[in-house]
Design a protein around this motif. Structure first.
Motif, short mmCIF file in Angstrom:
data_model
loop_
_atom_site.label_atom_id
_atom_site.label_comp_id
_atom_site.label_asym_id
_atom_site.label_seq_id
_atom_site.Cartn_x
_atom_site.Cartn_y
_atom_site.Cartn_z
N HIS A 184 -39.97 -0.56 21.73
CA HIS A 184 -39.30 0.87 22.40
C HIS A 184 -39.62 1.09 23.59
O HIS A 184 -39.31 1.95 24.62
CB HIS A 184 -39.81 1.74 21.59
CG HIS A 184 -39.41 1.92 20.23
ND1 HIS A 184 -39.95 1.33 19.04
CD2 HIS A 184 -38.34 2.43 19.63
CE1 HIS A 184 -39.10 1.51 17.88
NE2 HIS A 184 -38.39 2.33 18.27
N GLY A 185 -40.48 0.20 24.25
CA GLY A 185 -40.81 0.13 25.81
C GLY A 185 -41.70 1.23 26.05
O GLY A 185 -41.52 2.04 27.06
N GLN A 200 -43.30 -3.20 28.90
CA GLN A 200 -42.11 -3.64 29.21
C GLN A 200 -41.35 -3.74 28.08
O GLN A 200 -41.72 -4.32 26.94
CB GLN A 200 -42.09 -4.92 29.97
CG GLN A 200 -40.69 -5.12 30.47
CD GLN A 200 -40.46 -6.56 31.35
OE1 GLN A 200 -41.61 -6.88 31.51
NE2 GLN A 200 -39.40 -7.10 31.66
N ARG A 201 -40.15 -3.13 27.87
CA ARG A 201 -39.26 -3.06 26.65
C ARG A 201 -38.61 -4.42 26.54
O ARG A 201 -37.99 -4.99 27.35
CB ARG A 201 -38.38 -1.94 26.53
CG ARG A 201 -37.30 -2.07 25.29
CD ARG A 201 -36.43 -0.72 25.58
NE ARG A 201 -35.77 -0.41 24.05
CZ ARG A 201 -35.09 0.63 23.89
NH1 ARG A 201 -34.80 1.53 24.84
NH2 ARG A 201 -34.49 0.68 22.60
N LYS A 202 -38.75 -5.10 25.13
CA LYS A 202 -38.07 -6.09 24.64
C LYS A 202 -37.94 -5.86 23.26
O LYS A 202 -38.68 -5.73 22.44
CB LYS A 202 -39.12 -7.24 24.90
CG LYS A 202 -38.27 -8.45 24.68
CD LYS A 202 -39.13 -9.71 24.97
CE LYS A 202 -38.23 -11.16 24.96
NZ LYS A 202 -39.06 -12.22 25.29
N GLN A 255 -38.17 6.81 19.75
CA GLN A 255 -36.64 6.44 20.14
C GLN A 255 -35.93 7.61 20.85
O GLN A 255 -34.66 7.55 21.27
CB GLN A 255 -35.75 5.75 19.12
CG GLN A 255 -35.41 6.67 18.26
CD GLN A 255 -34.63 5.95 17.19
OE1 GLN A 255 -34.45 4.83 17.12
NE2 GLN A 255 -34.04 6.69 15.99
N LYS A 256 -36.58 8.90 20.76
CA LYS A 256 -35.79 10.07 21.09
C LYS A 256 -35.58 10.09 22.86
O LYS A 256 -36.96 9.82 23.50
CB LYS A 256 -36.86 11.21 20.87
CG LYS A 256 -36.59 11.49 19.28
CD LYS A 256 -37.48 12.84 19.23
CE LYS A 256 -37.49 13.26 17.46
NZ LYS A 256 -37.88 14.63 17.16
#
Length: 335
Positions: free
Chosen positions: A217-218, A292-294, A174-175
């Protein structure tokens, strides 16, 4: 005046390479016990304060393995790892560029007996990871159990190892600045029970947690196949359903780690021992798979990305197997 040192003789180089591998094998197998014994023994000596202070530090620092760890570049660049690399030898192969502005989640296959390729390539700089992938910081996941052992936890973190938990993965991925790579040996300890020369069986069919984390996190998924990883040790025959396999599975459920009965060569002879065979390892890093982020992906969405990952991993294996002397009729098998 420039001083030049004579190169090491080949026999001496071989001895140093073997010594480095001996240290790695037995440090991994015995270091945990030594660390616990030293920690307890110090309480009964005049150096008892060392254990007391370490206990306090351990409590304060207890979350660090799940917060990105604590790399020490001097240790990652130690010459001993280069000798270890040359023992097999180990080669890291790049097939695509990685954008340092992004984070990546890499699946490493297969586990092998002791995950030698994963350790050398991602926990040291012996194979030139930072040169091949500039701007990318590698992290390798390891069972959280090992980070509960005093002194050993600090040694593990120095190489870039982090605990294997969802919280730990999220911290790295997540950085927002990117440039982080999280490597997961997806088959885990259970897959080690099938690690033997000529085996291409991967415990992956129902391992989908890493895919869900990538979607949340995509983060692009990157498949990795380490050719030669399973060729370093022979293993006592333990087919599914046998009493040995049942015992190993039961011990794994209790302790969280598997206990493959492996053997290879000795230090001074080549017929039997616990030192791995001198067989080359080629760790091939595949192309990133866009994800793809979800925030809350459905099971169907996870299954679709997982199937795409399996397809790309198979493609990676098929495209490179001929280069590394894998028979044409050999293919990956997912269980």
């Amino acid at each position: 005046m420039k001083v030049e040192f004579a190169p090491l003789s080949l026999p001496l180089q071989r001895r140093l390479q073997t010594a480095s591998v001996v240290q790695w094998v037995f440090s991994f197998l015995g270091l945990a016990q030594c660390c616990v014994a030293a920690f307890i023994a110090l309480f009964f000596t005049r150096f008892w304060l060392v254990s007391v202070l370490y206990t306090a530090w351990w409590f304060i620092d207890r979350e660090k393995p799940s917060k990105g760890g604590r790399k020490i570049n001097a240790l990652r660049n130690s010459i001993i790892w280069r000798y270890m690399r040359d023992y097999f030898p180990v080669t890291l192969v790049k097939t695509a560029e990685l954008d340092p502005r992004q984070n990546y989640l890499m699946g490493f296959h297969p586990h092998g007996v002791l995950a030698a390729g994963a350790f050398i390539n991602f926990c040291t700089e012996a194979s030139g990871f930072s040169t091949l992938f500039p701007g990318i910081t590698p992290h390798l996941m390891m069972l959280s159990l090992w980070f509960r052992i005093p002194f050993l936890r600090d040694y593990l973190m120095s190489g870039g190892l982090v605990s294997s938990s969802k919280e730990s993965a999220s911290y790295v991925l997540q950085k927002p600045e990117g440039g982080n790579m999280l490597a997961i040996i997806v088959g885990g300890a259970q897959e080690a029970l099938d690690a033997r020369p000529g085996s291409y069986t991967l415990l992956l069919k129902n391992r989908k947690g890493f895919v869900r984390v990538a979607i949340e996190h995509g983060t692009p998924l990157v498949p990795i196949f380490s050719f030669g990883e399973n060729d370093l040790f022979d293993q006592v025959r333990n087919p599914k359903g046998s009493w040995l396999r049942q015992l190993q599975h039961r011990l794994q459920q209790i302790m969280g780690i598997s206990l493959p009965l492996f053997h290879a060569r000795g230090i001074f002879q080549y017929s039997f021992g616990l030192i791995p065979y001198r067989r080359p390892i080629y760790t091939v890093v595949g192309k990133p798979i866009p994800v793809q982020r979800k925030h809350r992906p459905s099971q169907e969405e996870v299954d679709q990305v997982h199937q795409k990952y399996l397809n790309e991993l198979c493609k990676l294996f098929e495209e490179h197997k001929a280069k590394y002397n894998i028979p044409e009729d050999k293919h990956l098998e997912f269980i």
